[in-house]
Each structure stands twice: as C-alpha cells, then as structure tokens.
Design an enzyme around this catalytic site. Structure first.
Site, PDB file in Angstrom:
ATOM      1  N   ALA A   1      55.478  12.663 -13.253  1.00  0.00           N
ATOM      2  CA  ALA A   1      54.265  13.474 -13.414  1.00  0.00           C
ATOM      3  C   ALA A   1      54.417  14.896 -12.881  1.00  0.00           C
ATOM      4  CB  ALA A   1      53.086  12.775 -12.731  1.00  0.00           C
TER       5      ALA A   1
ATOM      6  N   ARG B   1      69.689  14.804 -19.510  1.00  0.00           N
ATOM      7  CA  ARG B   1      71.128  14.767 -19.782  1.00  0.00           C
ATOM      8  C   ARG B   1      71.764  16.061 -19.291  1.00  0.00           C
ATOM      9  NH1 ARG B   1      72.809  12.981 -25.805  1.00  0.00           N
ATOM     10  NH2 ARG B   1      75.024  13.408 -25.797  1.00  0.00           N
TER      11      ARG B   1
ATOM     12  N   ARG C   1      76.194  10.353 -24.042  1.00  0.00           N
ATOM     13  CA  ARG C   1      74.949   9.594 -24.197  1.00  0.00           C
ATOM     14  C   ARG C   1      75.024   8.253 -23.447  1.00  0.00           C
ATOM     15  NH1 ARG C   1      70.420   9.961 -27.322  1.00  0.00           N
ATOM     16  NH2 ARG C   1      69.481   7.959 -27.798  1.00  0.00           N
TER      17      ARG C   1
ATOM     18  N   GLY D   1      60.751   8.921 -21.643  1.00  0.00           N
ATOM     19  CA  GLY D   1      62.022   9.308 -21.001  1.00  0.00           C
ATOM     20  C   GLY D   1      63.210   8.801 -21.799  1.00  0.00           C
TER      21      GLY D   1
ATOM     22  N   ASP E   1      59.031  13.275 -33.430  1.00  0.00           N
ATOM     23  CA  ASP E   1      59.904  13.413 -34.603  1.00  0.00           C
ATOM     24  C   ASP E   1      59.066  13.424 -35.886  1.00  0.00           C
ATOM     25  OD1 ASP E   1      62.204  13.189 -32.851  1.00  0.00           O
ATOM     26  OD2 ASP E   1      61.574  11.111 -32.642  1.00  0.00           O
TER      27      ASP E   1
ATOM     28  N   ARG F   1      57.362  16.734 -36.116  1.00  0.00           N
ATOM     29  CA  ARG F   1      58.324  17.762 -36.530  1.00  0.00           C
ATOM     30  C   ARG F   1      58.574  17.684 -38.035  1.00  0.00           C
ATOM     31  NH1 ARG F   1      62.460  16.578 -31.454  1.00  0.00           N
ATOM     32  NH2 ARG F   1      61.652  18.199 -30.068  1.00  0.00           N
TER      33      ARG F   1
ATOM     34  N   HIS G   1      65.300   7.446 -31.442  1.00  0.00           N
ATOM     35  CA  HIS G   1      64.940   8.841 -31.133  1.00  0.00           C
ATOM     36  C   HIS G   1      66.216   9.533 -30.678  1.00  0.00           C
ATOM     37  CE1 HIS G   1      63.076  12.415 -29.611  1.00  0.00           C
ATOM     38  NE2 HIS G   1      63.596  12.197 -28.426  1.00  0.00           N
TER      39      HIS G   1
HETATM   40  P1  NAX Z   1      61.654  17.054 -16.124  1.00  0.00           P
HETATM   41  O1  NAX Z   1      63.034  17.012 -15.558  1.00  0.00           O
HETATM   42  O2  NAX Z   1      60.898  18.334 -16.144  1.00  0.00           O
HETATM   43  O3  NAX Z   1      60.753  15.997 -15.371  1.00  0.00           O
HETATM   44  C1  NAX Z   1      61.162  14.681 -15.146  1.00  0.00           C
HETATM   45  C2  NAX Z   1      60.414  14.180 -13.927  1.00  0.00           C
HETATM   46  O4  NAX Z   1      60.741  12.804 -13.762  1.00  0.00           O
HETATM   47  C3  NAX Z   1      60.805  14.900 -12.628  1.00  0.00           C
HETATM   48  O5  NAX Z   1      59.636  15.306 -11.942  1.00  0.00           O
HETATM   49  C4  NAX Z   1      61.589  13.825 -11.865  1.00  0.00           C
HETATM   50  O6  NAX Z   1      61.453  13.974 -10.465  1.00  0.00           O
HETATM   51  C5  NAX Z   1      60.918  12.570 -12.387  1.00  0.00           C
HETATM   52  N1  NAX Z   1      61.687  11.348 -12.207  1.00  0.00           N
HETATM   53  C6  NAX Z   1      63.024  11.159 -12.308  1.00  0.00           C
HETATM   54  N2  NAX Z   1      63.338   9.889 -12.024  1.00  0.00           N
HETATM   55  C7  NAX Z   1      62.168   9.245 -11.751  1.00  0.00           C
HETATM   56  C8  NAX Z   1      61.834   7.936 -11.375  1.00  0.00           C
HETATM   57  N3  NAX Z   1      62.771   7.003 -11.203  1.00  0.00           N
HETATM   58  N4  NAX Z   1      60.522   7.639 -11.203  1.00  0.00           N
HETATM   59  C9  NAX Z   1      59.575   8.559 -11.346  1.00  0.00           C
HETATM   60  N5  NAX Z   1      59.833   9.849 -11.671  1.00  0.00           N
HETATM   61  C10 NAX Z   1      61.110  10.178 -11.883  1.00  0.00           C
HETATM   62  O7  NAX Z   1      61.786  16.426 -17.589  1.00  0.00           O
HETATM   63  P2  NAX Z   1      60.761  16.505 -18.794  1.00  0.00           P
HETATM   64  O8  NAX Z   1      61.024  17.711 -19.584  1.00  0.00           O
HETATM   65  O9  NAX Z   1      59.381  16.264 -18.304  1.00  0.00           O
HETATM   66  O10 NAX Z   1      61.282  15.267 -19.710  1.00  0.00           O
HETATM   67  C11 NAX Z   1      61.144  13.945 -19.267  1.00  0.00           C
HETATM   68  C12 NAX Z   1      61.886  13.000 -20.189  1.00  0.00           C
HETATM   69  O11 NAX Z   1      61.363  13.084 -21.517  1.00  0.00           O
HETATM   70  C13 NAX Z   1      63.380  13.281 -20.312  1.00  0.00           C
HETATM   71  O12 NAX Z   1      64.069  12.061 -20.265  1.00  0.00           O
HETATM   72  C14 NAX Z   1      63.480  13.870 -21.710  1.00  0.00           C
HETATM   73  O13 NAX Z   1      64.769  13.687 -22.258  1.00  0.00           O
HETATM   74  C15 NAX Z   1      62.433  13.074 -22.436  1.00  0.00           C
HETATM   75  N6  NAX Z   1      61.965  13.601 -23.723  1.00  0.00           N
HETATM   76  C16 NAX Z   1      61.640  12.696 -24.682  1.00  0.00           C
HETATM   77  C17 NAX Z   1      61.154  13.081 -25.904  1.00  0.00           C
HETATM   78  C18 NAX Z   1      60.788  12.071 -26.943  1.00  0.00           C
HETATM   79  O14 NAX Z   1      60.398  12.493 -28.048  1.00  0.00           O
HETATM   80  N7  NAX Z   1      60.863  10.770 -26.705  1.00  0.00           N
HETATM   81  C19 NAX Z   1      61.036  14.530 -26.243  1.00  0.00           C
HETATM   82  C20 NAX Z   1      60.980  15.419 -25.050  1.00  0.00           C
HETATM   83  C21 NAX Z   1      61.904  15.039 -23.937  1.00  0.00           C
HETATM   84  O15 NAX Z   1      63.200  15.459 -24.278  1.00  0.00           O
END
Ligand code: NAX
Length: 328
Positions: free
Chosen positions: A12, A93, A99, A130, A159, A162, A187
């Site tokens: 969050a 990543r 991957r 995530g 997707d 988009r 995805h």
């Molecule tokens: P950020 O790095 O800005 O934020 C991620 C947050 O998760 C950080 O605050 C971190 O401290 C927290 N976190 C990490 N491990 C954790 C855990 N075990 N428990 C609770 N919190 C944890 O990333 P953000 O841009 O917000 O993206 C989050 C995820 O969404 C990434 O994995 C990203 O690849 C994925 N996405 C998925 C998309 C989809 O369409 N499914 C598109 C957008 C995005 O790429």
C-alpha cells in the site's frame, strides 16, 4: 446502518497503492457503502512511515465513505474480515533479472499471504496484481486451503484496457465504442489480446479496421509490450493505469455483467478454450453480481489465435514448474 466493507491492499505504500487507495475510499468503487481500508506493507520503519503518510492524506480527503484505516506489517491483521484483498505488494523485476528468478523471489510472499487469507477469510475475493501475477495467484490460492479457487483472480484487466485503447485509436472512435475484447493467457509478453470477437460500434473489429496485418502484428505486439513502453517513457512501471484497471475489475465483479458484454481476468482454468487445468489463465468472464462468475463460452477463434493461446498457456505451465515446491 449499512455495514462497512473491509478491503485489504498489500504494497500500500508503493506506486500503485498511491493511486488505488483514493479510488477505493472515495465512494466510486463500492457506492455509498462505507469502506474500511486495511493497509499492509513491509516491516521496515521507512516503509511504515511512508504508509502512515498515505493514511494521513486519505484522512485529509474527507471522504464520507471512508469509515476507517488500519496500517500494519502483519498479513493476519490486514486480511482479518476482508471482503476484498488486493495483493499488489511484491518486489519489482531488477535490471537483467530473469523472469524465473523474479518468480522464485516473489513466490514465497504469496505462501504467507495465502495462509493469512485462509485465517481471515470470510466470503472474500482476492485480486493478485503483483507480478508474475498469474503464478503468484496460483501460489496464494494453493496455500489458502478450504477457500474455493474461484475466489482468486489475477489481473489482466490492464491488458484489456490497453487493447481497447489501441483499437479505438486505430479506428478513430472513442473507447466507449469498443466492446467484447478478451485477453487470454499470462500477464506477460506472451498474452493474446483477441480482436477476432471484438466489436467496434457494434460491428466486427476485423471488418471495421480491415487490416489483418496490423491486427495480428502491431496491435498484438503493442498490447504485449505496452508495459515495457511505459517503463521506457516514464522511467517507472505503470501505476495509475494499473490501479484504474484493478478498480475496474472490482467494480465489474461486484455488479452483474450486462448481456452480451464481458471482461478479462485470469481465473482458475476450467479447461475452456483448450486451456490446461491447474493454472490461473486469462479468459473472458461475466459476473453474476453476487461474487460468482462464468467463463464466456463459444467464442470463435482462428487456428492462428488458438496457437497464440496455446503458447501463452505453455508459459504458465513452465512457471508452475518453477514454483512447484511452493504449491500445496
Ligand atoms: P512499488 O515498488 O512502487 O511498490 C510495491 C510495494 O510493495 C512497496 O511499498 C513494497 O514495500 C511492498 N512490498 C514488497 N513486498 C511486500 C510484502 N511481502 N508484503 C507487503 N508489501 C510488500 O511497485 P508498484 O509499482 O506499486 O507495483 C507493484 C506490483 O504490481 C509489481 O509486482 C508490478 O510488477 C505489478 N504490476 C502488475 C500489473 C498487472 O497488470 N498485473 C501492471 C502494473 C505493475 O507492473
């Protein structure tokens, strides 16, 4: 008095969190139903401090529908009594990271969260954002015994959105005139956005655009590679559009889908469209408005499209192999 709905968001304090929370709290997503946000992020002092800052901003919006905010580093607290859990938090990543390494790195997060969801579970729905979201969803669901696999989804709505925007732009129409677009598979860059059943202003997209080379080439490629293009342009991965897609998913699952329409989500495969069972793969679905969904049946797909769907599902089987020790 209307009972508040409890919604957990993990990660969050991150980018997507910063976009999604305000839309969950504003009344847009759950109508007039009051919302209690249960926010989870890592047990790192700076991260928890940042999370408190986001909570302060949420308070400062004065949303009438926001009934409470809880910030925590404990998944058991975050998931207690929730109706929705949006699993956004995971490690991004890194440069040059394969991957498979990302999958191994993030997979364990979803074991603990699956266990915590099981303890806190009421009649909840879970959306995994995530990455790699399909396989993370498989791990979470598999470690959340006793909860039906059909309550878990991985997000492919971005997707689909988009793909809608690409078709609208090409045809010179508004997004509102595009319908029946489906995303199949993972995805990832192997996903298949289906244009063969899509409609533009009620007519077949293929007859409106009349450029099969563009549809099979640039269109599919643009959707598959859009995430990379955003990173190249912004220096950061998609955040507001990802948050918006997650809100679309929640809203569309909360209401009954209009006749003849559908939306995409990775769901527990029932074998539709020759997809292998035992994975979460994207399909067109409709909601019954009561938390249940059905996969849209009978879409006609060319051999070319079926081959694309086979390839993306094979990638999901390979990902499942990488995490097999994490599955129960
Ligand atoms: P950020 O790095 O800005 O934020 C991620 C947050 O998760 C950080 O605050 C971190 O401290 C927290 N976190 C990490 N491990 C954790 C855990 N075990 N428990 C609770 N919190 C944890 O990333 P953000 O841009 O917000 O993206 C989050 C995820 O969404 C990434 O994995 C990203 O690849 C994925 N996405 C998925 C998309 C989809 O369409 N499914 C598109 C957008 C995005 O790429």
């Amino acid at each position: 008095m209307v009972q508040p709905i409890r919604v957990a968001v993990t990660g969050a304090a991150g980018q997507i969190g910063y976009s999604i929370l305000f839309r969950l709290a504003s009344g847009e997503t759950f109508g007039n139903r009051p919302v209690i946000l249960q926010l989870l992020d890592l047990p790192i002092p700076e991260v928890q401090k940042a999370l408190q800052g986001v909570a302060m901003e949420l308070q400062d919006c004065g949303f009438k529908s926001l009934a409470g905010i809880e910030c925590t580093d404990d998944p058991n607290v975050a998931f207690n009594g929730v109706s929705w859990a949006l699993l956004v938090g995971s490690k991004p990543r890194g440069p040059g990271m394969a991957r498979a390494d990302l999958i191994r790195e993030n997979g364990p997060i979803f074991i603990g969260q699956g266990n915590a969801l099981e303890k806190g579970a009421g009649d909840m729905r879970v959306l995994v954002v995530g990455n790699p979201c399909n396989t993370n969803c498989l791990i979470a669901a598999s470690n959340c015994k006793g909860v039906p696999k059909e309550r878990f989804f991985a997000m492919t709505r971005l997707d689909e959105n988009r793909a809608i925007a690409q078709l609208a732009n090409k045809a010179g129409v508004t997004n509102a005139e595009i319908s029946r677009v489906s995303v199949f598979g993972n995805h990832s860059e192997s996903m298949y956005p289906d244009f063969e059943n899509a409609k533009i202003a009620g007519k077949s997209a293929k007859t409106v655009i009349k450029d099969l080379k563009w549809l099979r080439g640039e269109f599919v490629g643009n959707v598959q590679n859009r995430g990379k293009a955003i990173i190249a342009a912004r220096g950061k991965s998609s955040a507001a559009s990802a948050a918006s897609a997650a809100i679309d998913h929640v809203k569309d699952l909360e209401k009954k889908t209009a006749r003849g329409q559908w939306f995409s989500a990775a769901v527990w495969s029932d074998g539709s469209y020759d997809s292998p069972k035992g994975i979460y793969t994207s399909m067109p679905i409709t909601s019954d408005g009561k938390g249940g969904y059905s996969v849209v049946q009978g879409l006609k797909l060319s051999k070319w499209a079926k081959d694309k769907i086979r390839v993306t599902n094979e990638e999901l089987l390979a990902e499942r192999e990488v995490v097999k020790e994490l599955l129960k």
